[in-house]
Design a protein around this motif. Structure first.
Motif, short mmCIF file in Angstrom:
data_model
loop_
_atom_site.label_atom_id
_atom_site.label_comp_id
_atom_site.label_asym_id
_atom_site.label_seq_id
_atom_site.Cartn_x
_atom_site.Cartn_y
_atom_site.Cartn_z
N ARG A 1 65.71 -5.63 -59.26
CA ARG A 1 66.52 -4.96 -58.23
C ARG A 1 66.37 -5.66 -56.89
N MET A 2 65.14 -6.01 -56.50
CA MET A 2 64.93 -6.65 -55.21
C MET A 2 65.55 -8.04 -55.17
N TRP A 3 65.41 -8.80 -56.27
CA TRP A 3 66.00 -10.13 -56.30
C TRP A 3 67.53 -10.04 -56.23
N ILE B 1 58.00 -14.58 -64.80
CA ILE B 1 59.26 -14.92 -65.46
C ILE B 1 59.74 -13.81 -66.41
N PRO B 2 58.87 -13.26 -67.29
CA PRO B 2 59.37 -12.20 -68.18
C PRO B 2 59.75 -10.91 -67.46
N TYR B 3 59.40 -10.78 -66.19
CA TYR B 3 59.82 -9.62 -65.43
C TYR B 3 61.23 -9.81 -64.87
N LEU B 4 61.71 -11.05 -64.81
CA LEU B 4 63.06 -11.34 -64.33
C LEU B 4 64.03 -11.65 -65.47
N ASP C 1 53.44 -6.84 -51.71
CA ASP C 1 52.64 -6.99 -52.91
C ASP C 1 53.34 -6.24 -54.04
N ILE C 2 53.72 -6.99 -55.09
CA ILE C 2 54.39 -6.41 -56.24
C ILE C 2 53.35 -6.21 -57.32
N VAL D 1 58.03 -2.07 -63.29
CA VAL D 1 57.76 -3.22 -62.40
C VAL D 1 58.87 -4.25 -62.53
N SER D 2 59.30 -4.51 -63.78
CA SER D 2 60.40 -5.45 -64.00
C SER D 2 61.68 -4.96 -63.33
#
Length: 567
Positions: A497-499, A468-471, A535-536, A491-492
């Motif tokens: 970006r992918m989402w 969640i804190p990455y989005l 794999d993220i 990483v965030s």
């Protein structure tokens, strides 16, 4: 506007923010007033970083208050308002426990949503967030779901409240209370989006639903529901699908009858449903499931109040006409789907559970049937049950008695049971459809794994809700300081970006992008052999999930011993 230095290096943050505000032509103090199909509404201008602002509209009612005669009924569209509505503050969240004090908070008049938009002119992709919380807690408020990161990718973000607990999911499995009120609140919110979002700069023909945990399961239920057809165009389920063991209640009338009995009401559902409509909403909360009251195996069985099949005798429109697996297999799905899990999901639950109930290990040691998945429909005490529990005890614990020395192994089993295998199986079933299916594992363990840090967990991996804190922008709210050069920021940025790419293009990696290491994320259908998974982690890496020794075991046991799995 303040007088600022001409040398950019000498500008302070306030000056830079003031310049950014001035470029929009709208002051932060006055905020924008726009005209929408529901009425005029005034929002605020918020910062999303250096030279970045966005428009915020909070506390927008999308349905009439579900009180009195509207309790335990499908939501009714909000008629709108006259005058200019002030949208500077969130609306009430739905009745629930405050998790730290266990006080009952919230208000039954809670069907509100929030809209955050980078621009009010034009049409941008829309992402509608369904919060988690075991169908019994949470809200869409920005103290957890601050949209800044997604805003910077040029999408409109909508977060919603929906009815929780018994108020949201009580069902008598007959015409008196058909159930799924909270799920249908989500559908009503999506109808509101279709009618109104263009006024906020959003594109009603490009809507992505996404959610985490119970919210991820709601996303999947919406994906399966004929009632939600045409209301969204892509779906992202994070750490939850309709196949999660907690997600779908197969015997809702038992829990509705038990609930009525607690209050000393009639045993006739035709009578007690009306009686329940007269009780204060706050009186329900102490008698709903909570961590302290859910029996072992916690969350490995359906929650008392959760989505359920609505009977054919239902007087109103039905969101779910049969069980999830039947809907998965019988419908031809055309909506692109992205789903996945965190690699150490279970540690969140095992840590909290052991803090409140240290008998859990003894209960499993003394009753091996508890290891057997509910969704495999295996009779308790049968040879099949014994074979499954023995196989799991060998695989995860090397046939040792459960205890603190095996806490990591216990957390792995818990997460595999609750999330990893159900998500994996969901992805495989949907891979048979026409729509592209993208599958991921979030495994990064770094500075933004804030929930893991708050619980003091030192085991390696990403626990439940750690993504969640990455989005969403959550570090400041949780009192965390992330060093400017932290790899967690990269990483965030990659995940956001992918989402956002998926919301824009139905593809998380539509073109070569150095931020994404110029990788292509293949769909499961594009896998020549195996099950493609992104794999993220420290880096992005495409792997084959079908080679997992754990998944091979779960598939073998399901094929050998399950009776109508997930039905």
């Amino acid at each position: 506007m303040p007088v600022c230095p001409t040398n950019r290096r000498e500008m302070n943050a306030f000056c830079l923010f003031a310049i950014a505000i001035s470029l929009t032509g709208i002051s932060a103090q006055s905020g924008p007033t726009i005209t929408t199909p529901s009425g005029q509404i005034q929002g605020t201008v918020e910062s999303c970083g250096l030279f970045c602002t966005y428009y915020s509209f909070k506390g927008i009612p999308y349905a009439q208050p579900p009180v009195g005669n509207l309790r335990f009924r499908n939501p009714v569209s909000h008629p709108g308002w006259s005058g200019v509505r002030d949208a500077a503050q969130h609306g009430s969240f739905c009745p629930q426990y405050e998790l730290l004090t266990l006080e009952v908070i919230g208000d039954e008049d809670c069907l509100y949503l929030n809209v955050y938009s980078p621009e009010l002119i034009g049409q941008r992709p829309v992402m509608v967030w369904m919060h988690g919380g075991a169908y019994s807690s949470g809200s869409g408020d920005s103290d957890v779901y601050d949209p800044q990161k997604l805003i910077r990718e040029g999408v409109v973000v909508v977060t919603i409240n929906y009815r929780l607990g018994a108020l949201g999911f009580l069902s008598t499995n007959d015409e008196h209370a058909q159930g799924n009120w909270g799920l249908k609140d989500c559908i009503e919110a999506l109808r509101w989006v279709q009618r109104n979002i263009a006024a906020y700069g959003g594109d009603p023909d490009n809507v992505t639903i996404f959610g985490n945990s119970a919210g991820g399961s709601l996303v999947h239920f919406l994906y399966l529901s004929d009632m939600a057809n045409g209301l969204f165009h892509k779906a992202i389920a994070q750490s939850g699908t309709a196949l999660a063991p907690f997600a779908f209640q197969t015997n809702p009338k038992f829990y509705a009858d038990r609930f009525a009995n607690i209050f000393g009401l009639s045993s006739d559902s035709a009578v007690y449903v009306d009686q329940l409509r007269t009780l204060p909403a706050s009186s329900f909360i102490p008698f709903q499931e909570a961590l302290l009251t859910i029996p072992v195996p916690r969350f490995m069985r359906p929650l008392d109040f959760a989505p359920s099949t609505e009977p054919a005798s239902s007087p109103e429109s039905r969101a779910l006409t049969t069980d999830p697996m039947s809907l998965m297999r019988s419908r031809q799905h055309t909506v692109p789907f992205l789903m996945g899990y965190n690699d150490l999901e279970g540690s969140f639950f095992t840590t909290v559970e052991f803090a409140v109930d240290q008998t859990v290990f003894d209960q499993f040691n003394n009753n091996p049937d508890l290891f057997v998945p509910f969704f495999w429909n295996i009779n308790t005490g049968s040879p099949a049950s014994s074979a499954v529990s023995s196989a799991f005890q060998q695989h995860y614990f090397n046939n040792q008695q459960l205890g603190l020395p095996l806490f990591f192994e216990w957390s792995k089993y818990y997460g595999d049971h609750l999330f990893l295998f159900p998500v994996h199986y969901t992805a495989q079933v949907h891979a048979q459809s026409l729509a592209p299916v993208y599958y991921y594992q979030f495994s990064y363990d770094g500075d933004l794994n804030l929930f893991k840090k708050s619980l003091g967990i030192t085991l390696p991996g990403a626990i439940h809700v750690d993504e969640i804190p990455y989005l969403f922008e959550l570090a400041e709210e949780m009192g965390a300081e992330v060093p400017p050069g932290s790899h967690a920021i990269t990483v965030s940025d990659r995940m956001v970006r992918m989402w956002a790419n998926f919301a824009k293009y139905s593809d998380p990696t539509p073109s070569s992008d150095s931020l994404l290491q110029n990788l292509v994320w293949p769909t499961i259908q594009e896998s020549s052999n195996g099950v493609a998974m992104m794999d993220i982690g420290q880096n992005l890496m495409v792997t084959d999930a079908s080679t997992s020794e754990t998944f091979v075991l779960w598939h073998r046991l399901q094929d050998q011993y399950a009776t109508n799995p997930f039905l």
